[in-house]
Design a protein around this motif. Structure first.
Motif, PDB file in Angstrom:
ATOM      1  N   UNK A 216       0.794  -1.316  -0.176  1.00 39.50           N
ATOM      2  CA  UNK A 216      -0.054  -0.096  -0.125  1.00 39.50           C
ATOM      3  C   UNK A 216       0.985   0.976  -0.363  1.00 39.50           C
ATOM      4  N   UNK A 217       1.348   2.145  -0.830  1.00 43.68           N
ATOM      5  CA  UNK A 217       1.866   3.032  -0.794  1.00 43.68           C
ATOM      6  C   UNK A 217       0.812   4.257  -0.333  1.00 43.68           C
ATOM      7  N   UNK A 218      -0.068   5.530  -1.481  1.00 44.54           N
ATOM      8  CA  UNK A 218      -0.328   5.682  -1.829  1.00 44.54           C
ATOM      9  C   UNK A 218      -1.707   6.018  -0.825  1.00 44.54           C
ATOM     10  N   UNK A 219      -1.189   6.473   1.226  1.00 41.30           N
ATOM     11  CA  UNK A 219      -1.633   6.160   2.116  1.00 41.30           C
ATOM     12  C   UNK A 219      -1.395   7.679   2.857  1.00 41.30           C
ATOM     13  N   UNK A 220      -2.410   8.056   4.419  1.00 38.15           N
ATOM     14  CA  UNK A 220      -2.331   9.670   4.585  1.00 38.15           C
ATOM     15  C   UNK A 220      -0.739   9.521   5.607  1.00 38.15           C
ATOM     16  N   UNK A 221      -0.660   8.288   5.828  1.00 41.03           N
ATOM     17  CA  UNK A 221       0.808   8.399   6.635  1.00 41.03           C
ATOM     18  C   UNK A 221       1.740   8.203   5.778  1.00 41.03           C
ATOM     19  N   UNK A 233      10.567   0.816  -4.676  1.00 46.33           N
ATOM     20  CA  UNK A 233      11.059  -0.801  -4.404  1.00 46.33           C
ATOM     21  C   UNK A 233      10.134  -1.927  -4.898  1.00 46.33           C
ATOM     22  N   UNK A 234       8.444  -1.302  -5.131  1.00 43.04           N
ATOM     23  CA  UNK A 234       7.544  -1.932  -5.540  1.00 43.04           C
ATOM     24  C   UNK A 234       7.794  -2.550  -6.899  1.00 43.04           C
ATOM     25  N   UNK A 235       8.602  -1.496  -7.925  1.00 41.85           N
ATOM     26  CA  UNK A 235       9.390  -1.965  -9.108  1.00 41.85           C
ATOM     27  C   UNK A 235      10.522  -3.054  -8.847  1.00 41.85           C
ATOM     28  N   UNK A 236      11.697  -2.460  -8.082  1.00 36.75           N
ATOM     29  CA  UNK A 236      12.524  -3.164  -8.128  1.00 36.75           C
ATOM     30  C   UNK A 236      11.976  -4.978  -7.448  1.00 36.75           C
ATOM     31  N   UNK A 237      10.988  -4.818  -6.381  1.00 35.91           N
ATOM     32  CA  UNK A 237      10.263  -6.147  -6.352  1.00 35.91           C
ATOM     33  C   UNK A 237       9.172  -6.766  -6.535  1.00 35.91           C
ATOM     34  N   UNK A 238       8.852  -6.287  -8.362  1.00 33.65           N
ATOM     35  CA  UNK A 238       8.025  -6.849  -8.381  1.00 33.65           C
ATOM     36  C   UNK A 238       6.686  -6.648  -7.705  1.00 33.65           C
ATOM     37  N   UNK A 239       6.378  -5.662  -6.973  1.00 33.80           N
ATOM     38  CA  UNK A 239       5.370  -6.128  -6.256  1.00 33.80           C
ATOM     39  C   UNK A 239       4.193  -5.453  -7.161  1.00 33.80           C
ATOM     40  N   UNK A 240       2.501  -5.033  -6.775  1.00 34.20           N
ATOM     41  CA  UNK A 240       1.643  -4.536  -6.830  1.00 34.20           C
ATOM     42  C   UNK A 240       1.919  -2.842  -6.314  1.00 34.20           C
ATOM     43  N   UNK A 241       1.140  -2.320  -6.266  1.00 32.23           N
ATOM     44  CA  UNK A 241       1.300  -1.185  -5.504  1.00 32.23           C
ATOM     45  C   UNK A 241      -0.538  -0.803  -5.586  1.00 32.23           C
ATOM     46  N   UNK A 242      -0.863  -0.581  -4.182  1.00 35.83           N
ATOM     47  CA  UNK A 242      -2.517  -0.149  -4.110  1.00 35.83           C
ATOM     48  C   UNK A 242      -1.958   1.262  -3.421  1.00 35.83           C
ATOM     49  N   UNK A 243      -3.579   2.258  -3.232  1.00 37.04           N
ATOM     50  CA  UNK A 243      -3.832   3.629  -2.249  1.00 37.04           C
ATOM     51  C   UNK A 243      -5.284   3.337  -1.395  1.00 37.04           C
ATOM     52  N   UNK A 244      -5.409   3.416  -0.361  1.00 38.68           N
ATOM     53  CA  UNK A 244      -6.573   3.889  -0.082  1.00 38.68           C
ATOM     54  C   UNK A 244      -6.535   4.574   0.809  1.00 38.68           C
ATOM     55  N   UNK A 245      -7.832   5.067   1.779  1.00 33.25           N
ATOM     56  CA  UNK A 245      -7.968   5.360   2.387  1.00 33.25           C
ATOM     57  C   UNK A 245      -7.865   5.254   3.919  1.00 33.25           C
TER      58      UNK A 245
END
Length: 288
Positions: A216-221, A233-245
Motif C-alpha cells: 500500500x503506497x498511497x496512504x495518509x501516513x 521498491x515495488x518495481x524492484x521487487x515486482x510488487x503491485x502498488x495500491x492506494x486507499x483511505x
C-alpha cells in the motif's frame, strides 16, 4: 473509476456500521470499496445486504502480524472466508484482543489515567476491541486531543508506556494461509513511521519472495518522498502498488476515497484471486 481498498466498520474499530460504510462509499463517489476489518469478516454479510447499486464490494480483512519484533498489518483480499486454517488463525488473533486491551487499561490506570474497562467496552460495542477504542476513551477523558495523539510512546504506540503485546501472525504464515484460501495479500502502510518502528526493506524483500502480492503506497501516513521510494521498491521487487483511505469513520480525519487504487492494479488483484469474487451492488439505490 474510483477504488478504495482499505476501510473499517464497527465490526472492528470503525465508527460506521457495515451498511453505513457502503452507503457512505457510494455517496463519496466510489465505484469499488474493500471492507477490511481487523482480523474479522463479520461485517461482510451486512455490507453486502446494503450494497447500493453501482458500488462493488471487495471482501477482505486486515491481519495482525509481527516479524522480527516489528508489528505489521497485512491486507488480505477475496479469500474464501470459510477456509478452516485461515479462519482458525483469525480466531486466535481475535481471542487475544480482549485480554490485551484489559492489560492496557490496567497500565493506563497505573499511570494515573481514570479509564475503566466498561468505558472501553462501551466504545467498542460489538466490534473487535483494539487500541483505537482505548484511544477514543483517552479523548473522552481529555487525556489527549485526538485518537492519533494517543498513538505515541507516551501512551499506546508500539513499546509505549501503556502498550501490551498480543498474539499476532507470522507474516510468512499469513501469506501462505491467504494464498491457500485463494486470496491476495498487500502490506498495509509499510512506511508509517509515526506508528512506530517499520519493517526494513530487507524483510519486505523476503516477504515478496514468499509470495506477497503488493504494498500500500498511497496512504495518509506516507508523504510524497516516501510514496516515491515505495514505488521504486515495488518495481524492484515486482510488487503491485495500491492506494486507499484506511477509513475509520469519525475516529480519524481521513475521508473515503482520499487515496485510491489504479483500476489496472485492481483488475490484477481480481485476476489473481480465486477464493471469492467482488460483489456488485444491488441492495439499494445509489445515493444522489
Amino acid at each position: 473509476m474510483r477504488i478504495d481498498l482499505h476501510t473499517h466498520s464497527t465490526a472492528s474499530d470503525g465508527t460506521d456500521t457495515p451498511a453505513e460504510l457502503v452507503r457512505n462509499a457510494a455517496a463519496a463517489g466510489l465505484d469499488v470499496v474493500a471492507l477490511t476489518d481487523h482480523d474479522t469478516v463479520r461485517g461482510h454479510a451486512a455490507a453486502i445486504a446494503a450494497l447500493p447499486e453501482g458500488l462493488t464490494l471487495v471482501t477482505g480483512a486486515e491481519l495482525s502480524c509481527r516479524i522480527d519484533g516489528v508489528g505489521l498489518h497485512m491486507l488480505a483480499y477475496l479469500f474464501d472466508p470459510d477456509e478452516p486454517e485461515l479462519a482458525r488463525a483469525r480466531e486466535l488473533v481475535r481471542d487475544d484482543r480482549v485480554p490485551r486491551a484489559r492489560t492496557m487499561v490496567r497500565k493506563l490506570q497505573d499511570l494515573g489515567v481514570p479509564v475503566e474497562w466498561e468505558q472501553v467496552a462501551r466504545i467498542a460495542g460489538d466490534g473487535s476491541v483494539g487500541r483505537p477504542h482505548i484511544a477514543t476513551a483517552l479523548v473522552e477523558l481529555g487525556v489527549v486531543g485526538t485518537v492519533s495523539d494517543a498513538f505515541t510512546p507516551e501512551w499506546l504506540a508500539d513499546g509505549g508506556r501503556a502498550y501490551a503485546e498480543k498474539y499476532e501472525l507470522d507474516p510468512f504464515d499469513a501469506i501462505r494461509l491467504v494464498k491457500a484460501a485463494g486470496g491476495v495479500t498487500v502490506f498495509a502502510h509499510p512506511a508509517a513511521v509515526k506508528r512506530g518502528e517499520v519493517v526494513p526493506e530487507s524483510s519486505m524483500a523476503r516477504l515478496a519472495a514468499a509470495g506477497l502480492d503488493g504494498i500500500e503506497v498511497d496512504h495518509m501516513d506516507h508523504d510524497e518522498p516516501t510514496r516515491a521510494g515505495l514505488r521504486g521498491l515495488a518495481r524492484d521487487l515486482g510488487l503491485l502498488t495500491t492506494g486507499s483511505s484506511d477509513y475509520h469513520g469519525s475516529r480519524k480525519t481521513v475521508g473515503l476515497g482520499e487515496c485510491t487504487t489504479d483500476p489496472e492494479i485492481y483488475g490484477e488483484i481480481t485476476r489473481r484471486a480465486t477464493g471469492a469474487f467482488p460483489v456488485p451492488g444491488a441492495g439499494g439505490p445509489r445515493p444522489a
